[in-house]
Design a protein around this motif. Structure first.
Motif: not given
Length: 140
Positions: A9-31
């Motif tokens: 029932x819940x879905x989200x997709x995030x595409x980011x540049x393969x750069x070090x900032x992606x780790x933080x953004x992916x984690x913050x988006x997950x939170x």
């Protein structure tokens, strides 16, 4: 095993540049996403899930960025499961049973955390674009 993503029932997709900032953004988006879905950040599965997610995105940046300028993170959940995947376009499919690397991380650490939580981890070849995704499913 894995419920089809469309069945969650819940879905989200995030595409980011393969750069070090992606780790933080992916984690913050997950939170933010999990919180928005009503899965509290104090849930016992969330901290290990965020660590697994961070490790997978880090591995993509470290090992696949030369062949994959972007990393896609797919998040999904139901009342019973948390599912996420990290996808890149590099053709190499790493084994999930490799050794823990010198930093204490790596896919072996991911596998151990997933097993400790009673979840599953699978490397899947993409059927729609080049590359692969590492899919994680954890019980809530």
């Amino acid at each position: 095993m894995f419920a089809p993503l469309t069945a969650l029932p819940y879905r989200h997709v995030l595409t980011l540049p393969a750069a070090p900032c992606a780790v933080r953004i992916a984690r913050e988006t997950a939170e933010l996403t999990l919180n928005g879905w009503g899965i509290g950040l104090r849930h016992p599965t969330v901290d290990p899930a965020l660590l697994i997610l961070s490790e997978l995105v880090t591995n993509t940046i470290r090992h696949a960025a030369a062949h994959s300028p972007q990393v896609t993170v797919i998040y999904g959940a139901s009342q019973e499961r948390l599912v996420f995947a990290v996808h890149d376009t590099h053709p190499y499919q790493p084994p999930l049973d490799g050794p823990v690397d010198s930093t204490g991380g790596g896919l072996a650490m991911v596998r151990e955390l997933v097993c400790d939580l009673g979840g599953t981890a699978v490397v899947r070849t993409s059927t729609t674009v080049a590359g692969k995704g590492i899919w994680i499913s954890l019980p809530l």
